[in-house]
Motif scaffolding. Structure first.
Motif, PDB file in Angstrom:
ATOM      1  N   VAL A  78     -11.899  72.864 -15.320  1.00  0.00           N
ATOM      2  CA  VAL A  78     -12.421  71.545 -15.673  1.00  0.00           C
ATOM      3  C   VAL A  78     -13.806  71.316 -15.075  1.00  0.00           C
ATOM      4  O   VAL A  78     -14.666  70.677 -15.694  1.00  0.00           O
ATOM      5  CB  VAL A  78     -11.434  70.447 -15.211  1.00  0.00           C
ATOM      6  N   ASP A  79     -14.041  71.844 -13.888  1.00  0.00           N
ATOM      7  CA  ASP A  79     -15.348  71.647 -13.237  1.00  0.00           C
ATOM      8  C   ASP A  79     -16.485  72.329 -13.980  1.00  0.00           C
ATOM      9  O   ASP A  79     -17.661  72.053 -13.703  1.00  0.00           O
ATOM     10  CB  ASP A  79     -15.307  72.160 -11.791  1.00  0.00           C
ATOM     11  N   THR A  80     -16.178  73.230 -14.915  1.00  0.00           N
ATOM     12  CA  THR A  80     -17.231  73.891 -15.685  1.00  0.00           C
ATOM     13  C   THR A  80     -17.706  73.028 -16.851  1.00  0.00           C
ATOM     14  O   THR A  80     -18.700  73.366 -17.497  1.00  0.00           O
ATOM     15  CB  THR A  80     -16.744  75.246 -16.241  1.00  0.00           C
ATOM     16  N   LEU A  81     -17.015  71.919 -17.113  1.00  0.00           N
ATOM     17  CA  LEU A  81     -17.379  71.058 -18.233  1.00  0.00           C
ATOM     18  C   LEU A  81     -18.572  70.175 -17.890  1.00  0.00           C
ATOM     19  O   LEU A  81     -18.737  69.742 -16.749  1.00  0.00           O
ATOM     20  CB  LEU A  81     -16.195  70.169 -18.628  1.00  0.00           C
ATOM     21  N   THR A  82     -19.382  69.890 -18.887  1.00  0.00           N
ATOM     22  CA  THR A  82     -20.464  68.920 -18.729  1.00  0.00           C
ATOM     23  C   THR A  82     -19.868  67.514 -18.689  1.00  0.00           C
ATOM     24  O   THR A  82     -18.708  67.315 -19.066  1.00  0.00           O
ATOM     25  CB  THR A  82     -21.459  69.002 -19.894  1.00  0.00           C
ATOM     26  N   PRO A  83     -20.642  66.519 -18.233  1.00  0.00           N
ATOM     27  CA  PRO A  83     -20.121  65.144 -18.238  1.00  0.00           C
ATOM     28  C   PRO A  83     -19.626  64.707 -19.619  1.00  0.00           C
ATOM     29  O   PRO A  83     -18.590  64.044 -19.739  1.00  0.00           O
ATOM     30  CB  PRO A  83     -21.326  64.317 -17.778  1.00  0.00           C
ATOM     31  N   ARG A  84     -20.365  65.050 -20.674  1.00  0.00           N
ATOM     32  CA  ARG A  84     -19.943  64.680 -22.022  1.00  0.00           C
ATOM     33  C   ARG A  84     -18.641  65.379 -22.395  1.00  0.00           C
ATOM     34  O   ARG A  84     -17.747  64.782 -23.002  1.00  0.00           O
ATOM     35  CB  ARG A  84     -21.033  65.039 -23.036  1.00  0.00           C
ATOM     36  N   GLU A  85     -18.511  66.647 -22.020  1.00  0.00           N
ATOM     37  CA  GLU A  85     -17.292  67.387 -22.319  1.00  0.00           C
ATOM     38  C   GLU A  85     -16.100  66.824 -21.543  1.00  0.00           C
ATOM     39  O   GLU A  85     -14.969  66.826 -22.042  1.00  0.00           O
ATOM     40  CB  GLU A  85     -17.487  68.873 -22.024  1.00  0.00           C
ATOM     41  N   ARG A  86     -16.338  66.336 -20.340  1.00  0.00           N
ATOM     42  CA  ARG A  86     -15.260  65.679 -19.586  1.00  0.00           C
ATOM     43  C   ARG A  86     -14.816  64.399 -20.298  1.00  0.00           C
ATOM     44  O   ARG A  86     -13.628  64.070 -20.314  1.00  0.00           O
ATOM     45  CB  ARG A  86     -15.707  65.361 -18.157  1.00  0.00           C
ATOM     46  N   ASP A  87     -15.790  63.681 -20.878  1.00  0.00           N
ATOM     47  CA  ASP A  87     -15.435  62.492 -21.664  1.00  0.00           C
ATOM     48  C   ASP A  87     -14.553  62.876 -22.846  1.00  0.00           C
ATOM     49  O   ASP A  87     -13.582  62.183 -23.173  1.00  0.00           O
ATOM     50  CB  ASP A  87     -16.704  61.807 -22.181  1.00  0.00           C
ATOM     51  N   VAL A  88     -14.917  63.975 -23.503  1.00  0.00           N
ATOM     52  CA  VAL A  88     -14.137  64.460 -24.639  1.00  0.00           C
ATOM     53  C   VAL A  88     -12.731  64.843 -24.178  1.00  0.00           C
ATOM     54  O   VAL A  88     -11.736  64.514 -24.833  1.00  0.00           O
ATOM     55  CB  VAL A  88     -14.835  65.658 -25.305  1.00  0.00           C
ATOM     56  N   LEU A  89     -12.639  65.531 -23.049  1.00  0.00           N
ATOM     57  CA  LEU A  89     -11.333  65.928 -22.526  1.00  0.00           C
ATOM     58  C   LEU A  89     -10.486  64.705 -22.208  1.00  0.00           C
ATOM     59  O   LEU A  89      -9.280  64.688 -22.481  1.00  0.00           O
ATOM     60  CB  LEU A  89     -11.510  66.785 -21.270  1.00  0.00           C
ATOM     61  N   ALA A  90     -11.109  63.673 -21.660  1.00  0.00           N
ATOM     62  CA  ALA A  90     -10.371  62.442 -21.364  1.00  0.00           C
ATOM     63  C   ALA A  90      -9.829  61.809 -22.636  1.00  0.00           C
ATOM     64  O   ALA A  90      -8.710  61.290 -22.659  1.00  0.00           O
ATOM     65  CB  ALA A  90     -11.279  61.455 -20.624  1.00  0.00           C
ATOM     66  N   CYS A  91     -10.611  61.853 -23.695  1.00  0.00           N
ATOM     67  CA  CYS A  91     -10.151  61.323 -24.987  1.00  0.00           C
ATOM     68  C   CYS A  91      -8.968  62.132 -25.512  1.00  0.00           C
ATOM     69  O   CYS A  91      -8.016  61.578 -26.062  1.00  0.00           O
ATOM     70  CB  CYS A  91     -11.287  61.336 -26.002  1.00  0.00           C
ATOM     71  N   LEU A  92      -9.023  63.448 -25.346  1.00  0.00           N
ATOM     72  CA  LEU A  92      -7.904  64.291 -25.768  1.00  0.00           C
ATOM     73  C   LEU A  92      -6.652  63.951 -24.963  1.00  0.00           C
ATOM     74  O   LEU A  92      -5.544  63.921 -25.492  1.00  0.00           O
ATOM     75  CB  LEU A  92      -8.261  65.767 -25.606  1.00  0.00           C
ATOM     76  N   GLY A  93      -6.850  63.682 -23.681  1.00  0.00           N
ATOM     77  CA  GLY A  93      -5.723  63.312 -22.831  1.00  0.00           C
ATOM     78  C   GLY A  93      -5.090  61.996 -23.237  1.00  0.00           C
ATOM     79  O   GLY A  93      -3.914  61.756 -22.972  1.00  0.00           O
ATOM     80  N   ALA A  94      -5.879  61.151 -23.900  1.00  0.00           N
ATOM     81  CA  ALA A  94      -5.359  59.872 -24.392  1.00  0.00           C
ATOM     82  C   ALA A  94      -4.747  60.013 -25.773  1.00  0.00           C
ATOM     83  O   ALA A  94      -4.301  59.025 -26.367  1.00  0.00           O
ATOM     84  CB  ALA A  94      -6.476  58.838 -24.422  1.00  0.00           C
ATOM     85  N   GLY A  95      -4.740  61.239 -26.312  1.00  0.00           N
ATOM     86  CA  GLY A  95      -4.115  61.476 -27.607  1.00  0.00           C
ATOM     87  C   GLY A  95      -4.959  61.068 -28.792  1.00  0.00           C
ATOM     88  O   GLY A  95      -4.434  60.837 -29.876  1.00  0.00           O
ATOM     89  N   MET A  96      -6.271  60.982 -28.614  1.00  0.00           N
ATOM     90  CA  MET A  96      -7.134  60.524 -29.702  1.00  0.00           C
ATOM     91  C   MET A  96      -7.346  61.596 -30.765  1.00  0.00           C
ATOM     92  O   MET A  96      -7.456  62.783 -30.456  1.00  0.00           O
ATOM     93  CB  MET A  96      -8.509  60.104 -29.156  1.00  0.00           C
ATOM     94  N   SER A  97      -7.422  61.157 -32.005  1.00  0.00           N
ATOM     95  CA  SER A  97      -7.805  62.039 -33.104  1.00  0.00           C
ATOM     96  C   SER A  97      -9.316  62.225 -33.051  1.00  0.00           C
ATOM     97  O   SER A  97     -10.017  61.558 -32.276  1.00  0.00           O
ATOM     98  CB  SER A  97      -7.420  61.406 -34.444  1.00  0.00           C
TER      99      SER A  97
END
Length: 233
Positions: free
Chosen positions: A168-187
């Protein structure tokens, strides 16, 4: 037209699924009565989606899913009678992009197949959050005591999430935002709206996140998000 391979050990169920899907405009390109046949047919037919039963003789749905997604042959959607934690978590960690119960309606089944073929998962956000919270808490990935990486679970699957958390630490800030959205189950559409980007850009970001984390599906990435504590504020 979306091309689907049916994998279920009951011929009557396969016949019923074929009828429902074909009436909904989905092409059924093949059938398999066990996991071994599902793998063989997926390699030969290269369907868009494999509709996979979990419990089958010989090679089960979890092992077949792990091979099919690992080789990039198709997306896998689990379709099962059993809403049991060990089956659901096993399929998700093996690379399935979601799961449905066999009691689902014909319209919902066709919609789910089409969404998977388009690159989305099929779990409603509230269901995703409940499952990820409950399943990860109930069955966290075991750490290898030697420090060499994730161990293989009792059902024969290795947890992609276990190694993904370390990346996870290899992700950019934007990619972390995307990962958080995936964790929330977003399409992809919901993710695009939340981050104020186009859906095409959202798909690109999701693909990069999956690649960086070594995840076979967005649902695996969602498990990583939960386990790593990456959540939307």
């Amino acid at each position: 037209m979306t091309r689907v391979l049916l994998a279920d050990d009951h011929a009557a169920i396969r016949a019923g699924l074929r009828l429902l899907l074909e009436q909904g405009g989905v092409e059924v390109v093949g059938e398999a009565a066990d996991g071994h046949a599902a793998i063989t047919n997926a390699r030969a037919l290269r369907p868009d989606v494999v509709l996979m039963d979990v419990r089958m003789p010989g090679v089960d749905g979890i092992e077949a899913t792990r091979v099919i997604t690992g080789e990039g042959l198709a997306d896998v959607l689990a379709l099962t009678t059993f809403d049991l934690d060990e089956y659901v978590l096993g399929m998700l960690r093996a690379g399935a992009v979601g799961f449905l119960l066999k009691t689902t309606s014909a319209a919902a089944l066709v919609d789910a197949v089409e969404r998977v073929a388009a690159g989305d998962g099929v779990l409603a956000p509230e269901v995703t959050r409940r499952l990820l919270a409950d399943l990860v808490a109930a069955a966290p990935p075991a750490a290898d005591p030697s420090g060499a990486g994730p161990v293989v679970a009792a059902d024969g699957t290795a947890s992609a999430a276990a190694s993904g958390v370390d990346l996870v630490d290899t992700l950019t800030p934007r990619e972390r935002d995307v990962l958080a959205c995936l964790g929330a189950g977003m399409s992809n559409a919901d993710l695009a709206a939340a981050l104020v980007i186009t859906e095409a850009t959202a798909k690109t970001h999701v693909s990069r996140v999956l690649a960086k984390l070594g995840c076979a599906s967005r649902v695996q990435a969602a498990i990583v998000a939960v386990e790593a504590g990456v959540v939307r504020g």
